[in-house]
Scaffold this active site. Structure first.
Site, mmCIF file in Angstrom:
data_model
loop_
_atom_site.group_PDB
_atom_site.id
_atom_site.type_symbol
_atom_site.label_atom_id
_atom_site.label_comp_id
_atom_site.label_asym_id
_atom_site.label_seq_id
_atom_site.Cartn_x
_atom_site.Cartn_y
_atom_site.Cartn_z
ATOM 1 N N LYS A 139 11.918 8.986 12.597
ATOM 2 C CA LYS A 139 12.308 9.425 11.261
ATOM 3 C C LYS A 139 13.613 10.222 11.289
ATOM 4 C CE LYS A 139 8.909 7.530 9.090
ATOM 5 N NZ LYS A 139 9.173 6.395 8.161
ATOM 6 N N PHE A 142 1.969 12.935 1.524
ATOM 7 C CA PHE A 142 1.634 12.475 0.182
ATOM 8 C C PHE A 142 0.208 11.944 0.161
ATOM 9 C CE2 PHE A 142 5.837 13.326 -0.748
ATOM 10 C CZ PHE A 142 6.204 12.922 -2.022
ATOM 11 N N THR A 188 -1.969 9.354 0.212
ATOM 12 C CA THR A 188 -2.038 7.932 0.542
ATOM 13 C C THR A 188 -3.294 7.699 1.381
ATOM 14 O OG1 THR A 188 -0.797 8.193 2.608
ATOM 15 C CG2 THR A 188 0.488 7.772 0.600
ATOM 16 N N SER A 241 0.843 -1.200 0.000
ATOM 17 C CA SER A 241 0.000 0.000 0.000
ATOM 18 C C SER A 241 0.878 1.249 0.000
ATOM 19 C CB SER A 241 -0.931 0.018 1.226
ATOM 20 O OG SER A 241 -0.174 0.078 2.430
ATOM 21 N N ASP A 270 4.686 -7.451 3.800
ATOM 22 C CA ASP A 270 3.620 -6.629 4.361
ATOM 23 C C ASP A 270 2.793 -7.491 5.305
ATOM 24 O OD1 ASP A 270 2.377 -3.721 3.240
ATOM 25 O OD2 ASP A 270 0.986 -4.939 4.408
ATOM 26 N N TYR A 302 7.211 9.862 16.354
ATOM 27 C CA TYR A 302 7.337 9.785 14.897
ATOM 28 C C TYR A 302 8.578 10.545 14.429
ATOM 29 C CZ TYR A 302 6.061 9.984 9.952
ATOM 30 O OH TYR A 302 6.060 9.863 8.583
ATOM 31 N N VAL A 316 6.961 -6.699 11.020
ATOM 32 C CA VAL A 316 8.363 -6.313 11.170
ATOM 33 C C VAL A 316 8.772 -6.115 12.621
ATOM 34 C CG1 VAL A 316 8.500 -5.260 8.885
ATOM 35 C CG2 VAL A 316 7.878 -3.840 10.865
ATOM 36 N N SER A 354 11.314 11.423 6.791
ATOM 37 C CA SER A 354 10.119 12.269 6.742
ATOM 38 C C SER A 354 10.517 13.721 6.935
ATOM 39 C CB SER A 354 9.134 11.859 7.851
ATOM 40 O OG SER A 354 8.102 12.818 7.998
#
Length: 262
Positions: free
Chosen positions: A171, A200, A202, A15, A36, A167, A60, A154
């Protein structure tokens, strides 16, 4: 490095940015191993792409699951005879949270761990397990290149917003470790790059309110819109094909500089 007839491992490839990247690599003759945790999406993608793509279900954050996916990928590579050209650990999540709530209670550590375990630990473990197989490749260029790693950072690594602590930390770590990876792996003929996208188009950004989308558009210099996943995939492809790109984190954001909050 040429993409054709080499295998590229894309985690989070069912995705979003990962899917767009997998499609780009496949369209240019690559073999794509998609890792995934969503088997429904994964099998759908494989049917859409074709027989040069293979799906492996994986979490993961769990070493056993990841090791099984890596072993499956390596077995597939032996079957096809197409060497591992690139590792693209693109799986990632976000979960906004301030360290203190309105009553001055600390955030639950599980919220921080959730993001860091996927975005940083999961990425490092994916790279760690796949690297030995890439490092054993025969050189693919006169320079002695054996492979390339392309990670996703990011814009939050540069201008993290309110509530983005875990986050931005994860990143920012990706941004910082890009050069270290390049230096560590130089003797092995393996390059390391990272891409730092802003927001973006998504499934994740689709959940944003119209107010937030308008704010983001205003702080983007040009073009005045969110990024397109194909633009990310195109840059990932260039990182693979341009052998002299190494040790750098490239911003992909239309000149966006994030405000502290929306």
């Amino acid at each position: 490095m040429h993409i054709k007839d080499r295998t590229f491992v894309v985690s989070g490839g069912a995705s979003g940015l990962g899917l767009a990247t997998a499609e780009e690599l496949y369209a240019n003759g690559g073999y794509v191993a998609i890792l995934d945790m969503n088997p429904a999406n994964g099998e759908k993608v494989i049917k859409q792409l074709g027989d040069r793509a293979k799906f492996f279900e994986v979490d993961v954050t769990e070493s056993e699951s990841l090791e099984a996916a890596v072993n499956g990928t390596v077995a597939w590579i032996k079957q096809t005879g197409k060497p591992m050209g690139g590792i693209l650990p693109l799986a990632g999540v976000g979960l906004p949270a301030k360290l203190l709530d309105r009553d001055l209670n600390p955030v639950d550590m599980s919220r921080l761990n959730f993001v860091i375990d996927i975005n940083l630990k999961g990425m490092l473990n994916t790279i760690r397990l796949l690297l030995p197989h890439m490092a054993r490749n025969e050189p693919t260029t006169p320079d002695g290149e054996r492979g390339v790693i392309v990670m996703v950072s990011s814009s939050a690594a540069f201008e993290g917003q309110v509530g983005q602590l875990s986050y931005a930390a994860s990143k920012g770590a990706v941004r910082s470790m890009t050069l270290v990876l390049a230096r560590d792996l130089a003797p092995n003929g393996i390059r390391a790059m990272s891409i730092a996208p802003s927001l973006f188009e998504t499934a994740m950004s689709a959940a944003l309110s119209e107010k937030v989308r308008q704010t983001l558009t205003k702080v983007t210099e040009f073009p005045k819109r969110l990024g397109n996943a194909k633009e990310f995939a195109g840059l990932a492809r260039h990182c693979i094909e341009n052998t002299y790109l190494n040790g750098e984190c490239i911003r992909l954001d239309g000149g966006t500089r994030m405000p502290s909050k929306m």
